[in-house]
Design an enzyme around this catalytic site. Structure first.
Site, mmCIF file in Angstrom:
data_model
loop_
_atom_site.group_PDB
_atom_site.id
_atom_site.type_symbol
_atom_site.label_atom_id
_atom_site.label_comp_id
_atom_site.label_asym_id
_atom_site.label_seq_id
_atom_site.Cartn_x
_atom_site.Cartn_y
_atom_site.Cartn_z
ATOM 1 N N ARG A 1 26.580 36.436 -21.763
ATOM 2 C CA ARG A 1 27.326 35.310 -21.210
ATOM 3 C C ARG A 1 27.488 34.279 -22.322
ATOM 4 O O ARG A 1 26.644 34.183 -23.223
ATOM 5 C CB ARG A 1 26.587 34.689 -20.026
ATOM 6 C CG ARG A 1 26.297 35.648 -18.873
ATOM 7 C CD ARG A 1 25.470 34.938 -17.793
ATOM 8 N NE ARG A 1 25.202 35.801 -16.650
ATOM 9 C CZ ARG A 1 24.097 36.543 -16.505
ATOM 10 N NH1 ARG A 1 23.155 36.511 -17.448
ATOM 11 N NH2 ARG A 1 23.918 37.310 -15.446
ATOM 12 N N LYS B 1 19.966 33.907 -16.673
ATOM 13 C CA LYS B 1 19.834 33.085 -15.470
ATOM 14 C C LYS B 1 18.384 33.109 -14.972
ATOM 15 O O LYS B 1 17.710 34.132 -15.039
ATOM 16 C CB LYS B 1 20.773 33.602 -14.373
ATOM 17 C CG LYS B 1 22.250 33.371 -14.684
ATOM 18 C CD LYS B 1 23.124 33.821 -13.527
ATOM 19 C CE LYS B 1 24.593 33.516 -13.784
ATOM 20 N NZ LYS B 1 25.460 33.952 -12.671
ATOM 21 N N HIS C 1 33.986 35.371 -21.274
ATOM 22 C CA HIS C 1 33.454 36.262 -20.244
ATOM 23 C C HIS C 1 34.244 37.571 -20.167
ATOM 24 O O HIS C 1 33.737 38.575 -19.668
ATOM 25 C CB HIS C 1 33.445 35.560 -18.882
ATOM 26 C CG HIS C 1 32.298 35.974 -18.013
ATOM 27 N ND1 HIS C 1 30.991 35.636 -18.289
ATOM 28 C CD2 HIS C 1 32.249 36.724 -16.882
ATOM 29 C CE1 HIS C 1 30.200 36.135 -17.368
ATOM 30 N NE2 HIS C 1 30.933 36.807 -16.506
ATOM 31 N N ARG D 1 32.440 40.116 -22.086
ATOM 32 C CA ARG D 1 31.310 40.642 -21.312
ATOM 33 C C ARG D 1 31.806 41.687 -20.311
ATOM 34 O O ARG D 1 31.185 42.740 -20.119
ATOM 35 C CB ARG D 1 30.598 39.492 -20.604
ATOM 36 C CG ARG D 1 29.444 39.909 -19.684
ATOM 37 C CD ARG D 1 28.739 38.656 -19.188
ATOM 38 N NE ARG D 1 27.943 38.864 -17.995
ATOM 39 C CZ ARG D 1 26.668 39.243 -18.001
ATOM 40 N NH1 ARG D 1 26.061 39.487 -19.135
ATOM 41 N NH2 ARG D 1 26.004 39.381 -16.863
ATOM 42 N N HIS E 1 21.717 41.629 -14.684
ATOM 43 C CA HIS E 1 22.024 41.469 -13.265
ATOM 44 C C HIS E 1 20.769 41.743 -12.442
ATOM 45 O O HIS E 1 20.134 42.791 -12.602
ATOM 46 C CB HIS E 1 23.111 42.459 -12.827
ATOM 47 C CG HIS E 1 24.478 42.091 -13.299
ATOM 48 N ND1 HIS E 1 25.522 42.988 -13.373
ATOM 49 C CD2 HIS E 1 24.992 40.898 -13.719
ATOM 50 C CE1 HIS E 1 26.603 42.376 -13.817
ATOM 51 N NE2 HIS E 1 26.308 41.111 -14.026
ATOM 52 N N TYR F 1 32.017 47.074 -11.699
ATOM 53 C CA TYR F 1 32.674 47.615 -12.894
ATOM 54 C C TYR F 1 32.987 49.095 -12.750
ATOM 55 O O TYR F 1 33.786 49.629 -13.513
ATOM 56 C CB TYR F 1 31.808 47.380 -14.124
ATOM 57 C CG TYR F 1 31.667 45.918 -14.462
ATOM 58 C CD1 TYR F 1 32.700 45.218 -15.067
ATOM 59 C CD2 TYR F 1 30.506 45.224 -14.150
ATOM 60 C CE1 TYR F 1 32.583 43.873 -15.365
ATOM 61 C CE2 TYR F 1 30.374 43.876 -14.449
ATOM 62 C CZ TYR F 1 31.416 43.208 -15.052
ATOM 63 O OH TYR F 1 31.297 41.883 -15.338
#
Length: 346
Positions: free
Chosen positions: A188, A212, A282, A285, A308, A317
């Site tokens: 990111r 995150k 992004h 990514r 994730h 994806y």
């Protein structure tokens, strides 16, 4: 002074008002003048304070407070407390947010998540017995497929000729290293600019990324990205000011580059390469995820590399490269629409 003392102030009525970053001055003034609302929000401030100590981001805390403040206003209007809010009351509040306040479904989902977590904390603290969000679900709208650029377009971006002017040439060495890393390792943009020098291991070709929730992961570093990084670091060491630890820095300021600067530099590079498609960090990514899945089919590995927490986020994806799947199907399946070079019947 403890964390709670730092963000709370006590009033004559025994209630507290939040002065932390998740509470604006205007909102603080409104709460100050409303004793009923202040009483409802007191446990919310306590909960957010515990999350702050656990290093939740200010953005997350602000979003949580905004959602819970809306429910508190709803409950105050009905003269209810947190423990008197049942599924019926919650459904009425959510309906009001969607139909009257015209809030987007995704935003209401975020508010519902905040409410769910808050009630979980209330139950842990023996301040409530029932979580009204249990079993309550909003109908999810279909998640849009991410935009993807093909490999040829990325090659056009990353392998473009170095600019003629010395200043732009130096900047391109840094920019190329950033873009190669975004695509090579699926970072990111916030993770990219947060990287320090110590996070990159050029000998073992890996990068330590803080994502995150302050979760750390190790991701592979591609040979092309490592090569671009090596070229950039010679200039970075000349630009750096005050021993800044940041990996990517501004040539003018000598300090850590901002996410906005990365976005702007990518658009400059795309224009210079003659690319008409809208390019943003992004997107690189997205391309990493799609191209890795297309080449490997290893969903779990890609999930780990992307950071994730939920594999369903990675699974989106798998739908992106559908055109390629149909081509494979047409070539391989005996009952597909492809033409076969059968011998003419006699």
């Amino acid at each position: 002074m403890g964390a709670s003392d730092m963000v709370m102030s006590t009033h004559q009525d025994g209630q507290t008002t939040q002065t932390a970053p998740w509470l604006s001055a205007e909102l603080a003034a409104n709460i100050e003048s409303d004793a009923a609302l202040r009483a409802l929000l007191a446990p919310v401030h306590r909960w957010l304070n515990t999350l702050s100590v656990r290093n939740h981001s200010p953005h997350t805390l602000t979003a949580y407070f905004a959602g819970l403040n809306q429910l508190a206003l709803f409950l105050r209007g009905k003269r209810l407390t947190w423990t008197r809010c049942d599924k019926r009351q919650l459904a009425q509040h959510i309906s009001q947010r969607l139909d009257e306040d015209k809030l987007a479904l995704a935003s209401v989902q975020q508010e519902l998540s905040a409410i769910r977590h808050f009630y979980g904390w209330l139950i842990e603290e023996d301040l409530a017995r029932i979580n009204p969000t249990t079993g309550y679900q909003l109908k999810r709208s279909p998640r849009p497929l991410p935009s993807i650029a093909d490999v040829d377009l990325l090659t056009q971006l990353l392998d473009q000729q170095i600019p003629d002017t010395p200043e732009q040439a130096r900047l391109w060495l840094r920019d190329k290293a950033m873009f190669e890393l975004l695509y090579s390792s699926g970072l990111r943009v916030g993770e990219l600019v947060a990287l320090d020098m110590a996070d990159v291991d050029l000998s073992d070709l890996r990068v330590r990324v803080t994502g995150k929730g302050n979760k750390t992961r190790l991701v592979p570093l591609g040979a092309k990205a490592a090569e671009a990084m090596t070229r950039y670091l010679q200039h970075r060491n000349l630009w750096v000011e005050q021993m800044d630890s940041a990996l990517f820095i501004s040539e003018k300021l000598g300090t850590r580059l901002s996410t906005r600067a990365v976005q702007q530099r990518l658009k400059v590079a795309a224009t210079r390469a003659g690319i008409a498609q809208n390019m943003y960090p992004h997107l690189l990514r997205h391309c990493f995820a799609s191209h890795m899945l297309s080449g490997s089919g290893d969903l779990r590995a890609v999930q780990e590399m992307l950071g994730h927490s939920d594999i369903s986020t990675t699974q989106i994806y798998t739908h992106v490269d559908f055109a390629k799947l149909t081509q494979v199907y047409d070539r391989a399946h005996p009952r597909a629409t492809h033409t076969q070079n059968d011998e003419n019947p006699t």
